[in-house]
Design a protein around this motif. Sequence first.
Motif, PDB file in Angstrom:
ATOM      1  N   ALA A  80       0.823  -1.208   0.000  1.00  0.00           N
ATOM      2  CA  ALA A  80       0.000   0.000   0.000  1.00  0.00           C
ATOM      3  C   ALA A  80       0.860   1.263   0.000  1.00  0.00           C
ATOM      4  N   HIS A  81       2.165   1.135   0.277  1.00  0.00           N
ATOM      5  CA  HIS A  81       3.077   2.284   0.296  1.00  0.00           C
ATOM      6  C   HIS A  81       3.521   2.673  -1.113  1.00  0.00           C
ATOM      7  N   GLY A  82       3.106   1.906  -2.126  1.00  0.00           N
ATOM      8  CA  GLY A  82       3.469   2.243  -3.503  1.00  0.00           C
ATOM      9  C   GLY A  82       4.714   1.554  -4.009  1.00  0.00           C
ATOM     10  N   ASP A  83       5.249   0.595  -3.249  1.00  0.00           N
ATOM     11  CA  ASP A  83       6.422  -0.151  -3.720  1.00  0.00           C
ATOM     12  C   ASP A  83       6.053  -0.903  -4.996  1.00  0.00           C
ATOM     13  N   GLN A  84       6.950  -0.906  -5.978  1.00  0.00           N
ATOM     14  CA  GLN A  84       6.658  -1.524  -7.261  1.00  0.00           C
ATOM     15  C   GLN A  84       7.745  -2.498  -7.691  1.00  0.00           C
ATOM     16  N   SER A  85       7.357  -3.399  -8.572  1.00  0.00           N
ATOM     17  CA  SER A  85       8.265  -4.337  -9.222  1.00  0.00           C
ATOM     18  C   SER A  85       7.968  -4.267 -10.719  1.00  0.00           C
ATOM     19  N   ASN A  86       8.975  -3.993 -11.528  1.00  0.00           N
ATOM     20  CA  ASN A  86       8.820  -3.903 -12.972  1.00  0.00           C
ATOM     21  C   ASN A  86       9.806  -4.866 -13.632  1.00  0.00           C
ATOM     22  N   ASN A  87       9.303  -5.742 -14.476  1.00  0.00           N
ATOM     23  CA  ASN A  87      10.150  -6.714 -15.162  1.00  0.00           C
ATOM     24  C   ASN A  87       9.880  -6.652 -16.654  1.00  0.00           C
ATOM     25  N   TYR A  88      10.951  -6.588 -17.438  1.00  0.00           N
ATOM     26  CA  TYR A  88      10.856  -6.544 -18.892  1.00  0.00           C
ATOM     27  C   TYR A  88      11.724  -7.669 -19.447  1.00  0.00           C
ATOM     28  N   ALA A  89      11.233  -8.392 -20.431  1.00  0.00           N
ATOM     29  CA  ALA A  89      12.001  -9.511 -20.973  1.00  0.00           C
ATOM     30  C   ALA A  89      11.759  -9.652 -22.467  1.00  0.00           C
ATOM     31  N   ALA A  90      12.792 -10.145 -23.165  1.00  0.00           N
ATOM     32  CA  ALA A  90      12.684 -10.447 -24.592  1.00  0.00           C
ATOM     33  C   ALA A  90      13.445 -11.739 -24.853  1.00  0.00           C
ATOM     34  N   ASN A  91      12.842 -12.623 -25.645  1.00  0.00           N
ATOM     35  CA  ASN A  91      13.470 -13.894 -25.991  1.00  0.00           C
ATOM     36  C   ASN A  91      13.315 -14.113 -27.492  1.00  0.00           C
ATOM     37  N   TYR A  92      14.436 -14.350 -28.178  1.00  0.00           N
ATOM     38  CA  TYR A  92      14.407 -14.629 -29.613  1.00  0.00           C
ATOM     39  C   TYR A  92      14.999 -16.011 -29.862  1.00  0.00           C
ATOM     40  N   ASP A  93      14.284 -16.839 -30.599  1.00  0.00           N
ATOM     41  CA  ASP A  93      14.747 -18.176 -30.974  1.00  0.00           C
ATOM     42  C   ASP A  93      14.793 -18.232 -32.492  1.00  0.00           C
ATOM     43  N   SER A  94      15.952 -18.533 -33.045  1.00  0.00           N
ATOM     44  CA  SER A  94      16.109 -18.567 -34.502  1.00  0.00           C
ATOM     45  C   SER A  94      15.432 -19.776 -35.128  1.00  0.00           C
ATOM     46  N   GLY A  95      15.133 -20.809 -34.300  1.00  0.00           N
ATOM     47  CA  GLY A  95      14.654 -22.067 -34.867  1.00  0.00           C
ATOM     48  C   GLY A  95      15.831 -22.748 -35.566  1.00  0.00           C
ATOM     49  N   LYS A  96      15.655 -23.983 -35.938  1.00  0.00           N
ATOM     50  CA  LYS A  96      16.736 -24.703 -36.617  1.00  0.00           C
ATOM     51  C   LYS A  96      16.844 -24.201 -38.050  1.00  0.00           C
ATOM     52  N   GLN A  97      18.010 -23.693 -38.392  1.00  0.00           N
ATOM     53  CA  GLN A  97      18.280 -23.192 -39.731  1.00  0.00           C
ATOM     54  C   GLN A  97      19.473 -23.956 -40.283  1.00  0.00           C
ATOM     55  N   ASP A  98      19.171 -24.943 -41.107  1.00  0.00           N
ATOM     56  CA  ASP A  98      20.181 -25.847 -41.653  1.00  0.00           C
ATOM     57  C   ASP A  98      20.872 -26.559 -40.495  1.00  0.00           C
ATOM     58  N   LYS A  99      22.122 -26.228 -40.189  1.00  0.00           N
ATOM     59  CA  LYS A  99      22.852 -26.915 -39.115  1.00  0.00           C
ATOM     60  C   LYS A  99      23.076 -26.024 -37.899  1.00  0.00           C
ATOM     61  N   PHE A 100      22.377 -24.881 -37.855  1.00  0.00           N
ATOM     62  CA  PHE A 100      22.584 -23.929 -36.770  1.00  0.00           C
ATOM     63  C   PHE A 100      21.268 -23.585 -36.085  1.00  0.00           C
ATOM     64  N   ARG A 101      21.394 -23.147 -34.826  1.00  0.00           N
ATOM     65  CA  ARG A 101      20.265 -22.662 -34.050  1.00  0.00           C
ATOM     66  C   ARG A 101      20.818 -21.784 -32.943  1.00  0.00           C
ATOM     67  N   TYR A 102      20.135 -20.685 -32.614  1.00  0.00           N
ATOM     68  CA  TYR A 102      20.568 -19.867 -31.486  1.00  0.00           C
ATOM     69  C   TYR A 102      19.369 -19.237 -30.800  1.00  0.00           C
ATOM     70  N   THR A 103      19.567 -18.932 -29.525  1.00  0.00           N
ATOM     71  CA  THR A 103      18.550 -18.290 -28.700  1.00  0.00           C
ATOM     72  C   THR A 103      19.212 -17.139 -27.947  1.00  0.00           C
ATOM     73  N   LEU A 104      18.562 -15.985 -27.949  1.00  0.00           N
ATOM     74  CA  LEU A 104      19.045 -14.817 -27.216  1.00  0.00           C
ATOM     75  C   LEU A 104      17.961 -14.379 -26.240  1.00  0.00           C
ATOM     76  N   THR A 105      18.338 -14.125 -24.990  1.00  0.00           N
ATOM     77  CA  THR A 105      17.386 -13.721 -23.963  1.00  0.00           C
ATOM     78  C   THR A 105      17.939 -12.512 -23.214  1.00  0.00           C
ATOM     79  N   PHE A 106      17.083 -11.523 -23.022  1.00  0.00           N
ATOM     80  CA  PHE A 106      17.453 -10.345 -22.253  1.00  0.00           C
ATOM     81  C   PHE A 106      16.333 -10.051 -21.258  1.00  0.00           C
ATOM     82  N   LYS A 107      16.739  -9.607 -20.050  1.00  0.00           N
ATOM     83  CA  LYS A 107      15.731  -9.315 -19.026  1.00  0.00           C
ATOM     84  C   LYS A 107      16.231  -8.195 -18.143  1.00  0.00           C
ATOM     85  N   GLN A 108      15.304  -7.347 -17.719  1.00  0.00           N
ATOM     86  CA  GLN A 108      15.620  -6.302 -16.755  1.00  0.00           C
ATOM     87  C   GLN A 108      14.601  -6.364 -15.625  1.00  0.00           C
TER      88      GLN A 108
END
Length: 136
Positions: free
Chosen positions: A66-94
């Motif tokens: 009730a004092h106004g304390d807050q929690s803010n979370n932001y996130a992004a996740n990118y998955d390339s999927g399998k592309q020929d013989k490669f795949r990668y995932t990038l994740t960022f969060k604050q």
Amino acid sequence: RLPSEPDATYELDRIALDNVERIEIVRGSGSALYGADALGGVVNVITKQSSKQGLKLALNKNLLTAHGDQSNNYAANYDSGKQDKFRYTLTFKQDKNDAWYKGNGTTYYPFGKRNYGAAHFEYLPNDEEKWYLDAS
């Protein structure tokens, strides 16, 4: 093992639930399979192996007290999927959390601003072999 973890504890909310296939709990010593840090057991989080490209964005805003304390979370996740013989995932969060105090003066969780980033790269030369690099 979790790569380059600065704290003694690992915040599981850094793993996007949409990217989890299953979770295994191994009770007792798992040192023979998982190394010296697995003396009391292992929580093994198996992530999905996506075959298609995808992007997920998340925004969470919570009012803690009730004092106004807050929690803010932001996130992004990118998955390339399998592309020929490669795949990668990038994740960022604050995470941006106000201090939320217990009755004894300690806080419930780390407060302030925390930034996370993780990358997972895979090279699949054939159906029986996988090379990967994880960084966070």
